[in-house]
Design an enzyme around this catalytic site. Structure first.
Site, mmCIF file in Angstrom:
data_model
loop_
_atom_site.group_PDB
_atom_site.id
_atom_site.type_symbol
_atom_site.label_atom_id
_atom_site.label_comp_id
_atom_site.label_asym_id
_atom_site.label_seq_id
_atom_site.Cartn_x
_atom_site.Cartn_y
_atom_site.Cartn_z
ATOM 1 N N GLY A 45 29.867 39.948 34.434
ATOM 2 C CA GLY A 45 30.536 40.470 33.254
ATOM 3 C C GLY A 45 30.813 39.347 32.272
ATOM 4 N N GLN A 50 34.228 35.056 25.126
ATOM 5 C CA GLN A 50 33.895 33.943 26.018
ATOM 6 C C GLN A 50 32.736 33.098 25.470
ATOM 7 O OE1 GLN A 50 33.818 36.731 29.653
ATOM 8 N NE2 GLN A 50 34.297 34.732 30.519
ATOM 9 N N CYS A 95 35.677 34.020 37.085
ATOM 10 C CA CYS A 95 35.447 34.173 35.645
ATOM 11 C C CYS A 95 34.593 33.000 35.169
ATOM 12 C CB CYS A 95 36.799 34.161 34.923
ATOM 13 S SG CYS A 95 36.660 34.286 33.132
ATOM 14 N N LEU A 96 33.594 33.295 34.365
ATOM 15 C CA LEU A 96 32.731 32.225 33.858
ATOM 16 C C LEU A 96 33.507 31.232 33.001
ATOM 17 C CD1 LEU A 96 29.539 34.299 32.992
ATOM 18 C CD2 LEU A 96 29.793 32.631 34.831
ATOM 19 N N HIS A 137 38.970 43.390 33.980
ATOM 20 C CA HIS A 137 38.925 41.931 33.777
ATOM 21 C C HIS A 137 38.410 41.608 32.373
ATOM 22 C CE1 HIS A 137 37.972 37.696 35.236
ATOM 23 N NE2 HIS A 137 37.232 37.792 34.131
ATOM 24 N N GLU A 138 37.305 42.258 31.983
ATOM 25 C CA GLU A 138 36.701 41.958 30.672
ATOM 26 C C GLU A 138 37.570 42.467 29.526
ATOM 27 O OE1 GLU A 138 34.472 39.832 30.661
ATOM 28 O OE2 GLU A 138 33.917 39.986 32.769
ATOM 29 N N HIS A 141 40.171 40.060 28.558
ATOM 30 C CA HIS A 141 39.681 38.990 27.668
ATOM 31 C C HIS A 141 39.858 39.391 26.203
ATOM 32 C CE1 HIS A 141 37.953 35.876 30.177
ATOM 33 N NE2 HIS A 141 37.282 36.758 30.900
#
Ligand code: Y12
Ligand code: CO
Length: 173
Positions: A45, A50, A95-96, A137-138, A141
């Site tokens: 994701g 990001q 998370c990236l 989660h996304e 962000h």
């Protein structure tokens, strides 16, 4: 479009993403560039904030039962709104934008999502399991919230110490 991942503690991750109003070539180019970036970094994701584009756009590609992420399973989600959620589930998230850290986070188990696709068409999705967790989660962000914000005070303290050490080691190697 050349993209790079914005990493914690970069303050750009704390911006609130703006609603997408134009479903144009620029948006399509961004989404098309986010996909290889996510796959090449083993992500499932990625929110556009990001990659330094704070608009309400995110992509998801949940691995299938063989662990594969075929492009036809890619979900492009614009201007998402959760209309219903229930239950509770715990999953070890990563998370990236927070490399090398994984923490147990509590989320809603199931949800109903209203969103738009890249052409601006309105869609509804019922999600459970990993898809439901990834959506939450996304979507965090988009509000400038990271999964580490949901840790207890003690866990967060430990995280900050370990993360600082990791950044230092990365810099010196
Ligand atoms: C469940 C929990 C969290 C999500 C949000 C999406 N998260 C990711 O896609 C995380 C990806 C990730 C990939 C990593 O691998 C590389 O960077 C090569 C990684 O490893 C390192 O940082 C070393 C960490 C996270 C969806 C569903
Ligand atoms: Co993330």
């Amino acid at each position: 479009m050349k993209l790079s991942i914005v990493e914690y503690p970069d303050k750009r991750l704390r911006l609130k993403s703006k609603e997408v109003k134009n479903f144009d070539k620029k948006l399509h180019e961004l989404l098309d560039s986010m996909y290889p970036m996510m796959i090449d970094t083993n992500g499932i994701g990625l929110a556009s904030i990001q990659v330094n584009h704070p608009i309400k756009a995110l992509i998801l590609n949940i691995p299938d039962e063989d662990g594969e992420q075929p492009r036809e399973n890619l979900l492009e989600i614009i201007n998402p709104v959760v209309s219903h959620c229930e239950g509770e589930t715990v999953y070890q998230e990563g998370c990236l934008s927070v490399p090398k850290f994984y923490e147990d986070i509590t989320r809603y188990e199931t949800l109903t999502l209203n969103y738009q696709d890249r052409e601006g068409n309105t869609k509804t999705l019922e999600a459970d399991g990993l898809l439901s967790i990834a959506i939450q989660h996304e979507m965090d962000h988009l509000e400038g919230i990271l999964f580490i914000d949901k840790l207890s005070y003690a866990r967060r303290k430990k995280f900050e110490k370990e993360y600082k050490r990791m950044l230092k080691e990365r810099k010196s190697s």
